[in-house]
Design a protein around this motif. Structure first.
Motif, PDB file in Angstrom:
ATOM      1  N   THR A 150       0.848  -1.193   0.000  1.00 31.84           N
ATOM      2  CA  THR A 150       0.000   0.000   0.000  1.00 31.84           C
ATOM      3  C   THR A 150       0.883   1.242   0.000  1.00 31.84           C
ATOM      4  N   GLN A 151       0.569   2.164  -0.902  1.00 40.17           N
ATOM      5  CA  GLN A 151       1.282   3.440  -0.979  1.00 40.17           C
ATOM      6  C   GLN A 151       0.305   4.581  -0.773  1.00 40.17           C
ATOM      7  N   ARG A 195      -3.966   6.925  -3.122  1.00 42.08           N
ATOM      8  CA  ARG A 195      -3.703   5.712  -2.344  1.00 42.08           C
ATOM      9  C   ARG A 195      -3.737   4.521  -3.309  1.00 42.08           C
ATOM     10  N   ILE A 196      -2.701   3.696  -3.256  1.00 42.48           N
ATOM     11  CA  ILE A 196      -2.542   2.588  -4.208  1.00 42.48           C
ATOM     12  C   ILE A 196      -2.323   1.299  -3.433  1.00 42.48           C
ATOM     13  N   PRO A 239      -1.343   5.761  11.819  1.00 43.67           N
ATOM     14  CA  PRO A 239      -1.579   4.311  11.751  1.00 43.67           C
ATOM     15  C   PRO A 239      -0.881   3.725  10.524  1.00 43.67           C
ATOM     16  N   PRO A 240      -0.609   2.411  10.548  1.00 41.42           N
ATOM     17  CA  PRO A 240       0.131   1.787   9.436  1.00 41.42           C
ATOM     18  C   PRO A 240      -0.465   2.068   8.062  1.00 41.42           C
ATOM     19  N   GLU A 241      -1.797   2.078   7.991  1.00 37.09           N
ATOM     20  CA  GLU A 241      -2.425   2.247   6.673  1.00 37.09           C
ATOM     21  C   GLU A 241      -2.268   3.655   6.114  1.00 37.09           C
ATOM     22  N   GLY A 252      -4.724  -8.739   4.411  1.00 35.57           N
ATOM     23  CA  GLY A 252      -4.610  -7.616   5.346  1.00 35.57           C
ATOM     24  C   GLY A 252      -3.993  -7.983   6.679  1.00 35.57           C
ATOM     25  N   ALA A 253      -3.737  -9.268   6.907  1.00 39.98           N
ATOM     26  CA  ALA A 253      -3.112  -9.692   8.170  1.00 39.98           C
ATOM     27  C   ALA A 253      -1.688  -9.151   8.244  1.00 39.98           C
ATOM     28  N   PRO A 254      -1.262  -8.707   9.441  1.00 44.21           N
ATOM     29  CA  PRO A 254       0.091  -8.155   9.560  1.00 44.21           C
ATOM     30  C   PRO A 254       1.167  -9.215   9.336  1.00 44.21           C
TER      31      PRO A 254
END
Length: 308
Positions: A150-151, A195-196, A239-241, A252-254
């Motif tokens: 994710t960017q 967001r990509i 947050p990470p996202e 989506g699991a870390p």
């Protein structure tokens, strides 16, 4: 697998120790076959200067590509020629294959040493098969379904690169067309950024040899690779996202931090250093070989170009 693999070094060896001598040598080689067989080639002792670099590059990289969708900071210095990643000299850049997080990537990378560092600054290269085989079964199995990158690219102000820098354009339609072509999930943000998200495999097979290699940048996109202190500071900020770049498993699991640290460290542990002298060139097969950078002192200028 050969335990002592290293790039093949090509020196004047009877031919003229000049850029013209190198070009003559190159015309006599089946460069495609040689590169697939040897994986990486070092050309040393031919006295290539910035002024004589272009015609040499034309033989080594028949179709130079722009660094579109690249995530590392670089400066464009010529016709699809860039500075190598501009991270502070005290840091190691871990092993990676260029643009392995994208749907398309260059097949060849060429590095040119305009100015070697005072100390350090080697470019380590790693055999992608060895890197894959060095990982614990648990880690390889965890990555079997791939990763989600994710960017968050800002529109001119913010952390990381802007979408304009990343795609080398100011045209939103051009960016949208590119992202649609590569099958990315994307959306423009209210602040003008984009967001990509992309799901990509963790390994790939070489198009000629069929060899399976480790081929992803999960460790570089994961906050664990920044170290505990920097990761904790980032976690407080956002947050990470919302980070400029982040990575998870496809659902989506870390990804556990210890997995990416193992990937990073074993890539570096299995790498072979290419030490630079002014005028050297390094050509690598970007699927078979990962590359990075050792810390250095003094000024260092390595240029890089890529082709399909």
């Amino acid at each position: 697998m050969d335990d002592f693999w290293k790039p093949l070094e090509i020196t004047p060896d009877g031919s003229a120790a000049t850029p013209e001598g190198l070009m003559e040598r190159l015309r006599g080689l089946n460069l495609g076959d040689l590169l697939v067989r040897e994986k990486a080639l070092v050309f040393r002792g031919f006295g290539v200067t910035p002024e004589t670099l272009d015609p040499v590059m034309d033989l080594l990289l028949p179709n130079r590509l722009a660094y579109v969708h690249g995530n590392s900071p670089r400066t464009k210095v010529g016709g699809n020629v860039y500075t190598s990643t501009e991270y502070p000299p005290e840091y190691t850049i871990s092993m990676h294959n260029e643009l392995s997080y994208s749907a398309t990537w260059p097949s060849r990378l060429l590095f040119y040493c305009e100015k070697a560092a005072a100390t350090g600054g080697a470019t380590p290269v790693v055999d992608g098969v060895r890197w894959l085989e060095s990982l614990d079964d648990e880690v390889r199995e965890a990555f079997a379904k791939g990763v989600r990158y994710t960017q968050n690219l800002h529109a001119g102000r913010g952390l990381g690169k802007s979408w304009q820098e990343t795609f080398e354009t100011e045209d939103r339609d051009e960016v949208a067309g590119f992202l649609d072509r590569i099958g990315a999930d994307w959306q423009w943000r209210p602040d003008g950024g984009v967001r990509i998200s992309q799901i990509r495999p963790a390994t790939t097979r070489h198009p000629v040899t069929g060899t399976e290699v480790w081929f992803n940048q999960a460790d570089q996109w994961h906050p664990a690779s920044l170290g505990d202190e920097a990761a904790a500071m980032l976690a407080e900020l956002m947050p990470p996202e919302e980070l400029p770049q982040s990575v998870t498993f496809p659902d989506g699991a870390p990804i556990p931090g210890e997995y990416v640290i193992q990937v990073r460290d074993r890539g570096l542990d299995n790498a072979v250093d290419v030490d630079w002298r002014n005028g050297d060139l390094l050509l690598i097969d970007n699927v078979l070989v990962g590359h990075g950078r050792r810390p250095f002192t003094g000024s260092r200028r390595i240029l890089v170009a890529m082709s399909d």
